[in-house]
Design a protein around this motif. Sequence first.
Motif, short mmCIF file in Angstrom:
data_model
loop_
_atom_site.label_atom_id
_atom_site.label_comp_id
_atom_site.label_asym_id
_atom_site.label_seq_id
_atom_site.Cartn_x
_atom_site.Cartn_y
_atom_site.Cartn_z
N ARG A 24 0.84 -1.20 0.00
CA ARG A 24 0.00 0.00 0.00
C ARG A 24 0.88 1.26 0.00
NH1 ARG A 24 -5.21 0.48 1.46
NH2 ARG A 24 -5.16 -1.61 2.40
N ARG A 74 -7.62 7.35 -12.58
CA ARG A 74 -8.15 8.54 -11.92
C ARG A 74 -7.74 9.81 -12.66
NH1 ARG A 74 -6.95 5.12 -7.65
NH2 ARG A 74 -4.94 6.08 -7.17
N GLY A 100 -8.59 -4.04 -4.62
CA GLY A 100 -9.28 -3.47 -3.47
C GLY A 100 -8.79 -2.08 -3.14
N TYR A 101 -7.47 -1.90 -3.17
CA TYR A 101 -6.86 -0.59 -2.92
C TYR A 101 -7.36 0.42 -3.95
CZ TYR A 101 -3.10 2.94 -3.05
OH TYR A 101 -2.38 4.12 -3.07
N THR A 103 -10.03 0.32 -5.87
CA THR A 103 -11.46 0.58 -5.74
C THR A 103 -11.72 1.60 -4.63
OG1 THR A 103 -12.03 -1.63 -6.56
CG2 THR A 103 -13.70 -0.48 -5.26
N GLN A 104 -11.02 1.44 -3.53
CA GLN A 104 -11.19 2.37 -2.40
C GLN A 104 -10.74 3.78 -2.78
OE1 GLN A 104 -8.70 1.51 1.01
NE2 GLN A 104 -10.17 2.43 2.42
N LYS A 105 -9.59 3.87 -3.45
CA LYS A 105 -9.06 5.18 -3.84
C LYS A 105 -9.90 5.86 -4.92
CE LYS A 105 -5.03 6.51 -3.39
NZ LYS A 105 -4.28 7.54 -2.63
N SER A 106 -10.69 5.09 -5.65
CA SER A 106 -11.47 5.61 -6.77
C SER A 106 -12.95 5.75 -6.43
CB SER A 106 -11.30 4.69 -7.99
OG SER A 106 -9.94 4.50 -8.31
N ALA A 107 -13.28 5.80 -5.16
CA ALA A 107 -14.69 5.78 -4.73
C ALA A 107 -15.50 6.94 -5.30
CB ALA A 107 -14.77 5.78 -3.21
N TYR A 114 -13.25 -1.90 -11.58
CA TYR A 114 -12.04 -2.72 -11.59
C TYR A 114 -12.43 -4.20 -11.71
CZ TYR A 114 -9.58 1.47 -10.22
OH TYR A 114 -9.06 2.74 -10.21
#
Length: 240
Positions: A24, A74, A100-101, A103-107, A114
């Motif tokens: 991360r 992004r 997962g990372y 998806t979270q950053k692109s909320a 993804y």
Amino acid sequence: MNLTARSTAPELMDDLTLATEELRQNLDELETINTWLGGYQPVLGALARLRPCFPAGRPLRLADLGSGGGDTLRHIARWARRRQVPVELTGVDANEFMLGYATQKSAIYPEILYSNFDILSPQFTAQEYDILTASLFCHHFTDAELIGLLRSWQQQAGLAVVINDLHRHPLAYYSIKYLTRLLGGSRLVQNDAPLSVARAFSRADWQRLLAEAGITRYELRWCWAFRWQVIIYNNDVCNA
């Protein structure tokens, strides 16, 4: 380090099961480095050139191969929003932690989804996209693997394939090697950043690989800082 030919040494990030807090941190650091060094401009510049050829009446369908932390997507989403270009963006990666990372950053970007696809599988090659992008992805493959992928990607992309990858050059290698140490980067980024340069490409490499893939309709440009922009065309209406 001998940079006369591409290195075949594996990167730590090649481990698709990698799922740690260090990964991360590495993804965060890579986004910072790419932002500082203009690492997104090869893709955004290519999209600007291709824009007159975007399909009318529907969103542009674009897939980013080896999307990692999703930072390139992004930037593409922000570029499209500023220009009121409707897009459907797909990030493709084989590492579940990265998906997962990302998806979270692109909320806040509903236009980005993804998917865990094997890019060599019939399930993936059956997907229809206008543009395929590959940022810092191609250097993870051998020459023989990449030749087959380039040929397949050109057939799959309705409009073009856009590649953004590193220039194998001593200044790029030693600059990133010492910069990541000076900034106290993670073990992953200190190992993989210079190794990525060693695994990357010269102009002659790209010309040979594209020729061996049977690709003649392309543009190849050097971009700051030590990047190659490759645009491979498929649509006869939008020629180089």
